[in-house]
Enzyme design. Structure first.
Site, mmCIF file in Angstrom:
data_model
loop_
_atom_site.group_PDB
_atom_site.id
_atom_site.type_symbol
_atom_site.label_atom_id
_atom_site.label_comp_id
_atom_site.label_asym_id
_atom_site.label_seq_id
_atom_site.Cartn_x
_atom_site.Cartn_y
_atom_site.Cartn_z
ATOM 1 N N SER A 140 -11.488 -24.809 32.168
ATOM 2 C CA SER A 140 -11.937 -26.218 31.405
ATOM 3 C C SER A 140 -13.398 -26.270 31.737
ATOM 4 C CB SER A 140 -10.903 -27.024 32.447
ATOM 5 O OG SER A 140 -11.409 -28.377 31.813
ATOM 6 N N TYR A 153 -8.141 -32.190 39.584
ATOM 7 C CA TYR A 153 -8.353 -31.376 38.390
ATOM 8 C C TYR A 153 -9.700 -30.632 38.399
ATOM 9 C CZ TYR A 153 -7.854 -29.860 33.631
ATOM 10 O OH TYR A 153 -7.847 -29.016 32.433
ATOM 11 N N LYS A 157 -10.279 -26.569 38.987
ATOM 12 C CA LYS A 157 -10.744 -25.991 37.968
ATOM 13 C C LYS A 157 -12.028 -25.252 38.437
ATOM 14 C CE LYS A 157 -7.389 -26.345 34.960
ATOM 15 N NZ LYS A 157 -6.680 -25.421 34.285
HETATM 16 N N1 LIG Z 1 -5.753 -30.230 26.613
HETATM 17 C C1 LIG Z 1 -7.080 -30.348 27.174
HETATM 18 O O1 LIG Z 1 -7.790 -31.001 26.597
HETATM 19 C C2 LIG Z 1 -7.485 -29.081 28.002
HETATM 20 C C3 LIG Z 1 -8.914 -28.921 28.275
HETATM 21 C C4 LIG Z 1 -9.394 -27.910 28.963
HETATM 22 C C5 LIG Z 1 -8.511 -26.936 29.503
HETATM 23 N N2 LIG Z 1 -7.215 -27.366 29.476
HETATM 24 C C6 LIG Z 1 -6.475 -26.221 30.166
HETATM 25 O O2 LIG Z 1 -5.407 -25.651 29.136
HETATM 26 C C7 LIG Z 1 -4.317 -25.028 29.830
HETATM 27 C C8 LIG Z 1 -3.052 -25.536 29.130
HETATM 28 O O3 LIG Z 1 -3.393 -27.108 28.810
HETATM 29 P P1 LIG Z 1 -2.545 -27.740 27.688
HETATM 30 O O4 LIG Z 1 -3.609 -28.689 27.212
HETATM 31 O O5 LIG Z 1 -2.021 -26.889 26.551
HETATM 32 O O6 LIG Z 1 -1.299 -28.426 28.268
HETATM 33 P P2 LIG Z 1 -0.078 -28.735 27.918
HETATM 34 O O7 LIG Z 1 0.524 -29.651 28.977
HETATM 35 O O8 LIG Z 1 0.424 -29.109 26.493
HETATM 36 O O9 LIG Z 1 0.844 -27.196 28.324
HETATM 37 C C9 LIG Z 1 0.933 -26.783 29.473
HETATM 38 C C10 LIG Z 1 2.009 -26.232 29.549
HETATM 39 O O10 LIG Z 1 2.068 -25.382 30.847
HETATM 40 C C11 LIG Z 1 3.515 -25.443 31.261
HETATM 41 N N3 LIG Z 1 3.414 -25.201 32.736
HETATM 42 C C12 LIG Z 1 3.004 -26.154 33.729
HETATM 43 N N4 LIG Z 1 3.247 -25.901 34.878
HETATM 44 C C13 LIG Z 1 3.814 -24.519 34.867
HETATM 45 C C14 LIG Z 1 4.181 -23.556 35.657
HETATM 46 N N5 LIG Z 1 3.849 -23.742 37.097
HETATM 47 N N6 LIG Z 1 4.555 -22.241 35.126
HETATM 48 C C15 LIG Z 1 4.825 -22.227 34.031
HETATM 49 N N7 LIG Z 1 4.563 -22.972 32.924
HETATM 50 C C16 LIG Z 1 3.920 -24.141 33.512
HETATM 51 C C17 LIG Z 1 4.110 -26.967 30.987
HETATM 52 O O11 LIG Z 1 5.594 -26.661 30.972
HETATM 53 C C18 LIG Z 1 3.501 -27.002 29.370
HETATM 54 O O12 LIG Z 1 4.376 -26.330 28.556
HETATM 55 C C19 LIG Z 1 -4.361 -25.936 30.972
HETATM 56 O O13 LIG Z 1 -4.727 -24.856 32.297
HETATM 57 C C20 LIG Z 1 -5.155 -27.028 31.225
HETATM 58 O O14 LIG Z 1 -5.833 -27.210 32.337
HETATM 59 C C21 LIG Z 1 -6.579 -28.316 28.674
#
Ligand SMILES: NC(=O)c1ccc[n+]([C@@H]2O[C@H](COP(=O)([O-])OP(=O)(O)OC[C@H]3O[C@@H](n4cnc5c(N)ncnc54)[C@H](O)[C@@H]3O)[C@@H](O)[C@H]2O)c1
Length: 262
Positions: A140, A153, A157
């Protein structure tokens, strides 16, 4: 690996958001994809929605706990042969500061950091033996900068980025490629569930998860370590390093503006 075509790929947290977009895009590019998620229905649905020449396969498991990672990697190897690309994408965003509950700190460490360590522990042996392997960690921009409103977070991260850097330093000369995806806001259920302050901070510049997948495909082609779907993050990161005090003052002003939202 310059292209994912034909590669055996695992995406953790592939049942939603960025992981779902990565799974679909890799499949469309000709990869053989294992879609992992904690939620079996979500993993199945995304696997079924993946087009491309090779059908994707769902492998539900907890990608953070040691037994879950072992089960995932062994099921993926049975499906794919050796894993060519592992995307440590699953993550959790828990709000709060030092006062955040122990359970929220623990979950953040387990999913955002230890999941990557545990996957690497099982992947490295075969990858180093054959002299190739590719790990993409979804970190992130919070891992390069910070995330106002969430100490668990921000801290985990940073740790995830530190581990990815350490792997790159240790194993690049032995054939490993390690890359870290560091976006600002991405329009997924995680951002939608992160509350009004996160929306105020990240909402305007939020991009679609498919745009993250575009950036990943481009970066796989050149192997760059930092994958920045929001290119402006490079300037922010440079500014933080060049004058950390000034950067902290600016972020304090951001924090104060967010507090005015109530
Ligand atoms: N959405 C944002 O703004 C953003 C920005 C920067 C980074 N990220 C990062 O991107 C990644 C994906 O996030 P997203 O936004 O798609 O979130 P999301 O919540 O839409 O999807 C995350 C998925 O991970 C699954 N998950 C959680 N814990 C798990 C585990 N222990 N084992 C297997 N699956 C698991 C959840 O069930 C969910 O389906 C994360 O690492 C998040 O920190 C997101």
């Amino acid at each position: 690996m310059r292209s994912v075509a034909g590669a055996g790929v695992v995406v953790t947290g592939g049942g939603s958001g960025i992981g779902a977009a990565l799974s679909r895009r890799f499949a469309a590019e000709g990869a053989r994809v294992v879609v992992n998620d904690l939620d079996p229905g979500a993993a199945e649905a995304v696997a079924a929605s993946c087009g491309g020449p090779q059908p994707a396969v769902a492998v539900p498991a907890d990608a953070a706990r040691e037994e879950g990672v072992a089960a995932l990697i062994s099921a993926a190897r049975a499906e794919l042969g050796e894993i060519d690309l592992f995307c440590a994408n699953a993550g959790v965003a828990r709000a709060g500061g030092a006062d955040a509950a122990e359970a929220d700190w623990a979950a953040s460490w387990q999913v955002n950091v230890m999941a990557h360590v545990r996957a690497a522990r099982l992947l490295l042996g075969p990858w180093l033996d054959r002299g190739s392997g590719h790990l993409i960690c979804t970190v992130s921009a919070a891992g390069l900068l910070t995330m106002p409103g969430s100490a668990p977070y921000s801290v985990t991260k940073h740790a995830a980025l530190a581990f990815a850097e350490w792997l790159a330093v240790s194993y690049a000369h032995r054939g490993l490629t390690v890359q870290a995806i560091c976006p600002l806001g991405v329009r997924t259920p995680m951002l939608d569930g992160s509350g009004p302050r996160a929306e105020a901070l990240l909402g305007d510049a939020a991009i679609a998860p498919e745009a993250v997948a575009d950036a990943v495909i481009e970066a796989v082609a050149d192997g760059r370590f930092l994958i920045l779907p929001h290119p402006e993050v490079a300037g922010m990161y440079a500014g933080r390093a060049a004058d950390t005090g000034r950067w902290l003052e600016g972020m304090s002003r951001v924090q104060q503006r967010l507090e005015q939202l109530g």
